[in-house]
Design a protein around this motif. Sequence first.
Motif, PDB file in Angstrom:
ATOM      1  N   VAL A  66       0.846  -1.195   0.000  1.00 19.16           N
ATOM      2  CA  VAL A  66       0.000   0.000   0.000  1.00 19.16           C
ATOM      3  C   VAL A  66       0.882   1.246   0.000  1.00 19.16           C
ATOM      4  O   VAL A  66       1.708   1.436   0.898  1.00 19.16           O
ATOM      5  N   GLY A  67       0.688   2.091  -1.000  1.00 10.52           N
ATOM      6  CA  GLY A  67       1.466   3.325  -1.092  1.00 10.52           C
ATOM      7  C   GLY A  67       1.441   3.846  -2.510  1.00 10.52           C
ATOM      8  O   GLY A  67       0.694   3.363  -3.366  1.00 10.52           O
ATOM      9  N   PRO A  68       2.273   4.848  -2.801  1.00 11.97           N
ATOM     10  CA  PRO A  68       2.282   5.404  -4.156  1.00 11.97           C
ATOM     11  C   PRO A  68       2.904   4.436  -5.152  1.00 11.97           C
ATOM     12  O   PRO A  68       3.952   3.846  -4.904  1.00 11.97           O
ATOM     13  N   MET A  69       2.216   4.232  -6.241  1.00 12.01           N
ATOM     14  CA  MET A  69       2.703   3.463  -7.385  1.00 12.01           C
ATOM     15  C   MET A  69       2.101   4.113  -8.629  1.00 12.01           C
ATOM     16  O   MET A  69       1.280   5.029  -8.523  1.00 12.01           O
ATOM     17  N   TYR A  70       2.523   3.661  -9.788  1.00 14.56           N
ATOM     18  CA  TYR A  70       1.988   4.213 -11.030  1.00 14.56           C
ATOM     19  C   TYR A  70       0.457   4.237 -10.977  1.00 14.56           C
ATOM     20  O   TYR A  70      -0.141   3.274 -10.507  1.00 14.56           O
ATOM     21  N   PRO A  71      -0.185   5.349 -11.388  1.00 14.30           N
ATOM     22  CA  PRO A  71       0.346   6.448 -12.200  1.00 14.30           C
ATOM     23  C   PRO A  71       1.011   7.578 -11.430  1.00 14.30           C
ATOM     24  O   PRO A  71       1.315   8.626 -12.031  1.00 14.30           O
ATOM     25  N   TYR A  72       1.227   7.410 -10.123  1.00 21.22           N
ATOM     26  CA  TYR A  72       1.872   8.484  -9.364  1.00 21.22           C
ATOM     27  C   TYR A  72       3.372   8.487  -9.610  1.00 21.22           C
ATOM     28  O   TYR A  72       3.986   7.456  -9.877  1.00 21.22           O
ATOM     29  N   GLU A  85       7.313   0.004  -6.885  1.00 20.57           N
ATOM     30  CA  GLU A  85       7.097  -0.879  -8.034  1.00 20.57           C
ATOM     31  C   GLU A  85       8.168  -1.958  -8.098  1.00 20.57           C
ATOM     32  O   GLU A  85       7.866  -3.138  -8.347  1.00 20.57           O
ATOM     33  N   THR A  86       9.432  -1.557  -7.862  1.00 22.83           N
ATOM     34  CA  THR A  86      10.505  -2.552  -7.866  1.00 22.83           C
ATOM     35  C   THR A  86      10.378  -3.492  -6.678  1.00 22.83           C
ATOM     36  O   THR A  86      10.639  -4.698  -6.786  1.00 22.83           O
ATOM     37  N   MET A  87       9.966  -2.966  -5.521  1.00 22.20           N
ATOM     38  CA  MET A  87       9.765  -3.803  -4.337  1.00 22.20           C
ATOM     39  C   MET A  87       8.737  -4.884  -4.608  1.00 22.20           C
ATOM     40  O   MET A  87       8.927  -6.057  -4.252  1.00 22.20           O
ATOM     41  N   ALA A  88       7.639  -4.522  -5.266  1.00 16.71           N
ATOM     42  CA  ALA A  88       6.608  -5.508  -5.589  1.00 16.71           C
ATOM     43  C   ALA A  88       7.181  -6.607  -6.487  1.00 16.71           C
ATOM     44  O   ALA A  88       6.933  -7.802  -6.258  1.00 16.71           O
ATOM     45  N   ALA A  89       7.967  -6.200  -7.486  1.00 16.51           N
ATOM     46  CA  ALA A  89       8.552  -7.186  -8.400  1.00 16.51           C
ATOM     47  C   ALA A  89       9.528  -8.105  -7.671  1.00 16.51           C
ATOM     48  O   ALA A  89       9.541  -9.327  -7.898  1.00 16.51           O
ATOM     49  N   CYS A  90      10.321  -7.543  -6.771  1.00 14.30           N
ATOM     50  CA  CYS A  90      11.304  -8.351  -6.039  1.00 14.30           C
ATOM     51  C   CYS A  90      10.632  -9.321  -5.070  1.00 14.30           C
ATOM     52  O   CYS A  90      11.087 -10.468  -4.894  1.00 14.30           O
ATOM     53  N   LEU A  91       9.549  -8.894  -4.437  1.00 13.76           N
ATOM     54  CA  LEU A  91       8.819  -9.795  -3.540  1.00 13.76           C
ATOM     55  C   LEU A  91       8.189 -10.939  -4.324  1.00 13.76           C
ATOM     56  O   LEU A  91       8.141 -12.083  -3.855  1.00 13.76           O
ATOM     57  N   HIS A 102      18.170   1.764   1.980  1.00 12.31           N
ATOM     58  CA  HIS A 102      17.568   2.108   0.690  1.00 12.31           C
ATOM     59  C   HIS A 102      18.418   1.503  -0.418  1.00 12.31           C
ATOM     60  O   HIS A 102      19.595   1.809  -0.553  1.00 12.31           O
ATOM     61  N   PRO A 103      17.870   0.616  -1.235  1.00 11.99           N
ATOM     62  CA  PRO A 103      18.686  -0.014  -2.274  1.00 11.99           C
ATOM     63  C   PRO A 103      18.942   0.915  -3.451  1.00 11.99           C
ATOM     64  O   PRO A 103      18.226   1.906  -3.661  1.00 11.99           O
ATOM     65  N   VAL A 104      19.960   0.590  -4.219  1.00 12.17           N
ATOM     66  CA  VAL A 104      20.230   1.301  -5.465  1.00 12.17           C
ATOM     67  C   VAL A 104      19.085   1.022  -6.429  1.00 12.17           C
ATOM     68  O   VAL A 104      18.617  -0.110  -6.562  1.00 12.17           O
ATOM     69  N   TYR A 105      18.631   2.077  -7.090  1.00 16.00           N
ATOM     70  CA  TYR A 105      17.568   1.904  -8.075  1.00 16.00           C
ATOM     71  C   TYR A 105      18.069   1.073  -9.255  1.00 16.00           C
ATOM     72  O   TYR A 105      19.249   1.108  -9.613  1.00 16.00           O
ATOM     73  N   ASN A 106      17.136   0.353  -9.866  1.00 17.49           N
ATOM     74  CA  ASN A 106      17.449  -0.319 -11.122  1.00 17.49           C
ATOM     75  C   ASN A 106      16.346  -0.066 -12.140  1.00 17.49           C
ATOM     76  O   ASN A 106      16.186  -0.810 -13.099  1.00 17.49           O
ATOM     77  N   SER A 107      15.597   1.020 -11.902  1.00 15.59           N
ATOM     78  CA  SER A 107      14.384   1.262 -12.689  1.00 15.59           C
ATOM     79  C   SER A 107      14.511   2.409 -13.681  1.00 15.59           C
ATOM     80  O   SER A 107      13.520   2.785 -14.314  1.00 15.59           O
ATOM     81  N   PHE A 108      15.710   2.973 -13.817  1.00 13.01           N
ATOM     82  CA  PHE A 108      15.868   4.127 -14.705  1.00 13.01           C
ATOM     83  C   PHE A 108      16.619   3.796 -15.990  1.00 13.01           C
ATOM     84  O   PHE A 108      17.139   4.685 -16.652  1.00 13.01           O
ATOM     85  N   GLY A 109      16.662   2.525 -16.314  1.00 16.05           N
ATOM     86  CA  GLY A 109      17.250   2.137 -17.582  1.00 16.05           C
ATOM     87  C   GLY A 109      18.764   2.059 -17.540  1.00 16.05           C
ATOM     88  O   GLY A 109      19.391   2.132 -16.488  1.00 16.05           O
ATOM     89  N   TRP A 112      19.252  -5.152  -3.406  1.00 17.07           N
ATOM     90  CA  TRP A 112      17.910  -5.309  -2.862  1.00 17.07           C
ATOM     91  C   TRP A 112      17.812  -6.337  -1.742  1.00 17.07           C
ATOM     92  O   TRP A 112      16.871  -6.312  -0.947  1.00 17.07           O
ATOM     93  N   ASP A 113      18.757  -7.249  -1.653  1.00 22.74           N
ATOM     94  CA  ASP A 113      18.615  -8.341  -0.688  1.00 22.74           C
ATOM     95  C   ASP A 113      18.514  -7.837   0.750  1.00 22.74           C
ATOM     96  O   ASP A 113      17.749  -8.397   1.555  1.00 22.74           O
ATOM     97  N   GLN A 114      19.288  -6.807   1.108  1.00 24.43           N
ATOM     98  CA  GLN A 114      19.247  -6.316   2.494  1.00 24.43           C
ATOM     99  C   GLN A 114      17.857  -5.818   2.874  1.00 24.43           C
ATOM    100  O   GLN A 114      17.348  -6.116   3.963  1.00 24.43           O
TER     101      GLN A 114
END
Length: 378
Positions: free
Chosen positions: A10-16, A25-31, A179-186, A367-369
């Motif tokens: 629960v929280g901000p995700m697309y379209p926000y 969004e990445t957290m959901a994919a990793c879970l 806070h993990p390093v992003y991997n969502s910006f291409g 992301w593992d931590q």
Amino acid sequence: MADSRRIVLVGPMYPYRGGIAHLSETMAACLLERGHTVHAITFTRQYPALLFPGRTQYETGTIVERAVEAERLIDTINPFSWWRTAGRIQELGAEVVIFRYWIPFFAPVFGTIARILARKNIQSIVVVDNALPHERRPGDVVLGRYFFGAMQGCVAMSSAVDRDLDQLGVSCSRALGPHPVYNSFGTPSDRARARKKMGLAKDLPVILFFGFVRRYKGLHVLLDSMPAVRDSLPDVCLLVAGEFYDDEEPYQEKVESLDLQNQVKLVNQYIPKDEVADYFAAADVVVQPYLSATQSGVAQVAYQFEVPIITTDVGGLAEIVPHEEAGIIVPPGDAAALASAIVRYFVEDMQASLMAGVRRQKQSLGWDQLLDAIESVM
């Protein structure tokens, strides 16, 4: 790895838009990758228009496919939607709800949903970006205690956040998950192409200030440092990329009064997700002159694109930017020290010497931590 659980995020995700939405969004994919069943719920209205300082709350740019599509159910100022959301979470068969928390504005809605779910023996935990806000207001502590009092588990994203949880008297099961390093910006952009796109010469020393502008982020201090930087680096360029949540006029006036029109390029807009790589490709160094902070996602974006960082010794920033290993740490609010660090970075060609440390941090902040911490409190 924890046993498979039925999770609702629960929280901000697309379209926000914004870093918290991107991380969710990445957290959901990793879970999902860890074997959990994951659903997501976001807002129909995140902020009332009168309370939002930006131009739009919504993501712009190219739409990309997401592992989990969020249902838009929560209106933050309509309590009836809070009850409907709790009912939908029960319908989904949730065992655990993971909230994202960063400002007290969301304490009433999230705290109320969690209390409704507790009656149905559905566990509520939270990943905490900020337990207390950067800019404090009356009622922040009371609201924070209302929200955290409904949690059965908390994951703090920095030691500074964990200390704020102590201040709020949070006694539930807790863990630290950086806070993990992003991997969502291409992938990284080509430097020459990115600079050409922005009208920057290929051999300019370029400093990047990235993200929305509020006073606590210290852009005014960085501007105050620029005349001394210019004295040593006449061709220097400060690229400010982010929407002004403060009034832009005082910053423009400072640029003019310090005669920095040729050194400062202001891009007063939200940077769409698919353009972020260009700004970091164009930069030699990222500067975060924060006056206060718990942690910041900008550093993790810099690490994704392997750009060293000059930042201040506030909150958890020095935890993730080891001094003279992955960047330079300076005192907050000290324009002279900041100017000295910037000049030193370029004169001593520290980009090359810091790169190994940047890559170590990028590797260590995977992301593992965070995922392990989440599973430890479920």
